[in-house]
Design a protein around this motif. Structure first.
Motif, PDB file in Angstrom:
ATOM      1  N   PHE A  88       0.609  -1.123   0.198  1.00 51.51           N
ATOM      2  CA  PHE A  88       0.076  -0.405  -0.270  1.00 51.51           C
ATOM      3  C   PHE A  88       1.021   1.384  -0.106  1.00 51.51           C
ATOM      4  CE2 PHE A  88       0.582  -0.778   4.163  1.00 51.51           C
ATOM      5  CZ  PHE A  88       1.009  -0.036   5.345  1.00 51.51           C
ATOM      6  N   ARG A  89      -0.082   2.114  -0.265  1.00 50.85           N
ATOM      7  CA  ARG A  89       1.045   3.789  -0.008  1.00 50.85           C
ATOM      8  C   ARG A  89       0.172   4.596   0.845  1.00 50.85           C
ATOM      9  NH1 ARG A  89       3.791   6.478  -4.564  1.00 50.85           N
ATOM     10  NH2 ARG A  89       3.104   5.352  -6.075  1.00 50.85           N
ATOM     11  N   VAL A  90       0.688   6.127   1.725  1.00 51.51           N
ATOM     12  CA  VAL A  90      -0.278   6.446   2.397  1.00 51.51           C
ATOM     13  C   VAL A  90       0.031   7.723   1.888  1.00 51.51           C
ATOM     14  CG1 VAL A  90       0.341   7.978   4.805  1.00 51.51           C
ATOM     15  CG2 VAL A  90       1.198   5.067   4.277  1.00 51.51           C
ATOM     16  N   THR A  91      -0.453   8.004   1.560  1.00 49.90           N
ATOM     17  CA  THR A  91      -0.629   9.874   1.329  1.00 49.90           C
ATOM     18  C   THR A  91      -1.177  11.011   1.481  1.00 49.90           C
ATOM     19  OG1 THR A  91      -0.741   8.794  -1.361  1.00 49.90           O
ATOM     20  CG2 THR A  91      -0.978  11.151  -1.154  1.00 49.90           C
ATOM     21  N   VAL A  92      -0.935  12.270   1.664  1.00 51.29           N
ATOM     22  CA  VAL A  92      -1.625  13.819   2.763  1.00 51.29           C
ATOM     23  C   VAL A  92      -1.767  14.386   1.368  1.00 51.29           C
ATOM     24  CG1 VAL A  92      -0.175  14.475   2.625  1.00 51.29           C
ATOM     25  CG2 VAL A  92      -1.757  14.997   4.278  1.00 51.29           C
ATOM     26  N   VAL A  93      -3.698  14.254   0.878  1.00 50.79           N
ATOM     27  CA  VAL A  93      -4.034  15.400  -0.176  1.00 50.79           C
ATOM     28  C   VAL A  93      -4.058  16.369   0.595  1.00 50.79           C
ATOM     29  CG1 VAL A  93      -5.780  15.309  -1.526  1.00 50.79           C
ATOM     30  CG2 VAL A  93      -5.038  13.291  -0.861  1.00 50.79           C
ATOM     31  N   CYS A  94      -3.963  18.009  -1.038  1.00 51.04           N
ATOM     32  CA  CYS A  94      -3.942  18.958   0.045  1.00 51.04           C
ATOM     33  C   CYS A  94      -4.222  19.613  -1.556  1.00 51.04           C
ATOM     34  CB  CYS A  94      -2.950  19.756   0.314  1.00 51.04           C
ATOM     35  SG  CYS A  94      -1.589  19.292  -0.520  1.00 51.04           S
ATOM     36  N   SER A  95      -4.637  21.281  -1.975  1.00 50.51           N
ATOM     37  CA  SER A  95      -5.253  21.446  -3.042  1.00 50.51           C
ATOM     38  C   SER A  95      -3.696  21.917  -3.466  1.00 50.51           C
ATOM     39  CB  SER A  95      -5.469  22.659  -2.686  1.00 50.51           C
ATOM     40  OG  SER A  95      -5.068  23.777  -2.513  1.00 50.51           O
ATOM     41  N   ALA A  96      -3.053  21.936  -4.857  1.00 47.58           N
ATOM     42  CA  ALA A  96      -1.884  22.028  -5.625  1.00 47.58           C
ATOM     43  C   ALA A  96      -1.096  23.514  -5.382  1.00 47.58           C
ATOM     44  CB  ALA A  96      -2.201  22.392  -6.807  1.00 47.58           C
ATOM     45  N   GLN A 126      -0.763  12.144 -12.807  1.00 51.87           N
ATOM     46  CA  GLN A 126       0.438  12.989 -12.702  1.00 51.87           C
ATOM     47  C   GLN A 126       0.795  12.119 -11.745  1.00 51.87           C
ATOM     48  OE1 GLN A 126       1.014  16.553 -14.231  1.00 51.87           O
ATOM     49  NE2 GLN A 126       1.240  15.654 -16.297  1.00 51.87           N
ATOM     50  N   GLN A 127       2.610  10.871 -11.662  1.00 54.61           N
ATOM     51  CA  GLN A 127       3.051  10.519 -10.582  1.00 54.61           C
ATOM     52  C   GLN A 127       4.637  11.727 -11.339  1.00 54.61           C
ATOM     53  OE1 GLN A 127       2.761   8.086  -8.424  1.00 54.61           O
ATOM     54  NE2 GLN A 127       0.329   8.250 -10.001  1.00 54.61           N
ATOM     55  N   HIS A 128       5.204  12.252  -9.730  1.00 54.15           N
ATOM     56  CA  HIS A 128       5.515  13.468  -9.626  1.00 54.15           C
ATOM     57  C   HIS A 128       7.103  12.697  -8.621  1.00 54.15           C
ATOM     58  CE1 HIS A 128       3.459  17.472 -10.327  1.00 54.15           C
ATOM     59  NE2 HIS A 128       2.280  16.309 -10.182  1.00 54.15           N
ATOM     60  N   PHE A 129       8.267  12.464  -9.206  1.00 49.12           N
ATOM     61  CA  PHE A 129       9.388  11.639  -8.635  1.00 49.12           C
ATOM     62  C   PHE A 129      10.852  12.677  -8.755  1.00 49.12           C
ATOM     63  CE2 PHE A 129       8.805  10.103 -12.929  1.00 49.12           C
ATOM     64  CZ  PHE A 129      10.091   9.932 -13.426  1.00 49.12           C
ATOM     65  N   CYS A 130      11.217  12.347  -8.842  1.00 46.38           N
ATOM     66  CA  CYS A 130      12.668  12.949  -8.583  1.00 46.38           C
ATOM     67  C   CYS A 130      13.612  11.766  -9.538  1.00 46.38           C
ATOM     68  CB  CYS A 130      13.672  12.800  -7.101  1.00 46.38           C
ATOM     69  SG  CYS A 130      15.276  13.112  -7.444  1.00 46.38           S
ATOM     70  N   GLY A 131      13.808  12.596 -10.422  1.00 47.09           N
ATOM     71  CA  GLY A 131      14.205  12.274 -11.610  1.00 47.09           C
ATOM     72  C   GLY A 131      16.176  11.567 -11.066  1.00 47.09           C
ATOM     73  N   ASP A 132      16.627  12.034 -10.536  1.00 44.88           N
ATOM     74  CA  ASP A 132      17.577  11.047 -10.272  1.00 44.88           C
ATOM     75  C   ASP A 132      17.875   9.835  -9.533  1.00 44.88           C
ATOM     76  OD1 ASP A 132      19.243  13.250 -11.294  1.00 44.88           O
ATOM     77  OD2 ASP A 132      19.801  14.466  -9.521  1.00 44.88           O
ATOM     78  N   CYS A 133      16.955   9.724  -8.012  1.00 43.90           N
ATOM     79  CA  CYS A 133      17.117   8.842  -7.005  1.00 43.90           C
ATOM     80  C   CYS A 133      15.697   7.862  -6.977  1.00 43.90           C
ATOM     81  CB  CYS A 133      16.920   8.801  -5.995  1.00 43.90           C
ATOM     82  SG  CYS A 133      15.800  10.012  -5.417  1.00 43.90           S
ATOM     83  N   GLY A 134      15.433   8.565  -8.123  1.00 40.47           N
ATOM     84  CA  GLY A 134      13.434   8.073  -8.221  1.00 40.47           C
ATOM     85  C   GLY A 134      12.391   8.060  -7.114  1.00 40.47           C
ATOM     86  N   ALA A 135      12.587   8.694  -5.800  1.00 41.09           N
ATOM     87  CA  ALA A 135      11.551   8.699  -5.113  1.00 41.09           C
ATOM     88  C   ALA A 135      10.443   9.473  -5.008  1.00 41.09           C
ATOM     89  CB  ALA A 135      12.367   9.718  -3.724  1.00 41.09           C
ATOM     90  N   PRO A 136       9.444   8.564  -4.948  1.00 42.56           N
ATOM     91  CA  PRO A 136       8.777   9.114  -5.338  1.00 42.56           C
ATOM     92  C   PRO A 136       7.592  10.330  -4.180  1.00 42.56           C
ATOM     93  CG  PRO A 136       7.862   7.333  -4.417  1.00 42.56           C
ATOM     94  CD  PRO A 136       9.431   7.326  -4.064  1.00 42.56           C
ATOM     95  N   LEU A 137       7.362  11.709  -4.825  1.00 44.89           N
ATOM     96  CA  LEU A 137       7.475  13.058  -4.355  1.00 44.89           C
ATOM     97  C   LEU A 137       5.502  13.429  -3.777  1.00 44.89           C
ATOM     98  CD1 LEU A 137       9.881  14.943  -5.876  1.00 44.89           C
ATOM     99  CD2 LEU A 137       9.716  14.021  -3.291  1.00 44.89           C
ATOM    100  N   PHE A 138       5.520  13.316  -5.382  1.00 47.10           N
ATOM    101  CA  PHE A 138       3.171  13.766  -5.374  1.00 47.10           C
ATOM    102  C   PHE A 138       3.097  12.367  -6.261  1.00 47.10           C
ATOM    103  CE2 PHE A 138       6.584  17.377  -4.982  1.00 47.10           C
ATOM    104  CZ  PHE A 138       6.354  18.088  -3.965  1.00 47.10           C
ATOM    105  N   ARG A 172       3.212  11.909  -1.184  1.00 46.13           N
ATOM    106  CA  ARG A 172       3.785  10.749  -0.893  1.00 46.13           C
ATOM    107  C   ARG A 172       4.520  11.070   0.823  1.00 46.13           C
ATOM    108  NH1 ARG A 172       0.228   8.685  -3.637  1.00 46.13           N
ATOM    109  NH2 ARG A 172       1.252   8.912  -6.020  1.00 46.13           N
ATOM    110  N   TRP A 173       3.986  10.161   1.933  1.00 50.45           N
ATOM    111  CA  TRP A 173       4.198  10.226   3.210  1.00 50.45           C
ATOM    112  C   TRP A 173       5.634   9.698   3.569  1.00 50.45           C
ATOM    113  CZ3 TRP A 173       5.497   6.442   6.865  1.00 50.45           C
ATOM    114  CH2 TRP A 173       5.215   6.931   7.928  1.00 50.45           C
ATOM    115  N   GLY A 174       5.748   9.396   2.287  1.00 45.89           N
ATOM    116  CA  GLY A 174       7.641   8.716   3.056  1.00 45.89           C
ATOM    117  C   GLY A 174       8.230  10.199   2.633  1.00 45.89           C
ATOM    118  N   SER A 175       8.029  10.583   1.984  1.00 40.32           N
ATOM    119  CA  SER A 175       8.614  12.727   1.263  1.00 40.32           C
ATOM    120  C   SER A 175       8.930  13.179   2.707  1.00 40.32           C
ATOM    121  CB  SER A 175       8.658  13.030   0.209  1.00 40.32           C
ATOM    122  OG  SER A 175       7.064  13.299  -0.269  1.00 40.32           O
TER     123      SER A 175
END
Length: 133
Positions: free
Chosen positions: A39-47, A71-83, A96-99
């Motif tokens: 699963f994934r943990v996420t917090v939703v907000c407005s842009a 749209q999945q937003h992630f770091c192009g260097d380390c690949g970490a998911p962000l938004f 994304r909770w982990g970020s």
């Protein structure tokens, strides 16, 4: 609540104003594939509540299980998911909770896409556990 965070390598960073009541767990098959976990943990907000403070994430767009483009937003260097954008509506973002640096303060309040949840998810509390490895 004000939060901040970034990717694993630190190239992409952000600050945001969020409502801690908007933290959820998603069991959809896209979240499972994108995280490599059940699963994934996420917090939703407005842009408008998210501000990038360093770097620019890469984007990947796909139709979600609900048929809407995400749209999945992630770091192009380390690949970490962000938004994710288009979380519940076009102007919604999911952080994304982990970020998030303050993630220990953000407890999930609900779960969704539970029909895709792995059958053993409720059994993990009974597994042997160690404080480190």
């Amino acid at each position: 609540m004000q939060i901040d965070g970034g990717c694993h390598c630190g190239r992409v960073t952000f600050v945001a104003e969020i409502d801690p009541e908007q933290v959820s767990i998603c069991h959809c098959t896209d979240c499972q594939s994108l995280t490599g976990s059940p699963f994934r943990v996420t917090v939703v907000c407005s842009a408008e509540q998210v501000r990038l403070t360093g770097g620019t994430p890469k984007l990947y767009t796909k139709l979600g299980d609900n048929g809407r483009p995400r749209q999945q937003h992630f770091c192009g260097d380390c690949g970490a998911p962000l938004f994710t954008s288009g979380e519940g509506a076009p102007g919604d973002w999911g952080i994304r909770w982990g970020s998030i640096r303050q993630r220990d303060q953000l407890k999930p309040r609900r779960q969704k896409w539970c029909r895709s949840a792995v059958r053993w998810i409720d059994e993990i509390t009974g597994l042997p556990a160690r404080p480190g490895d």
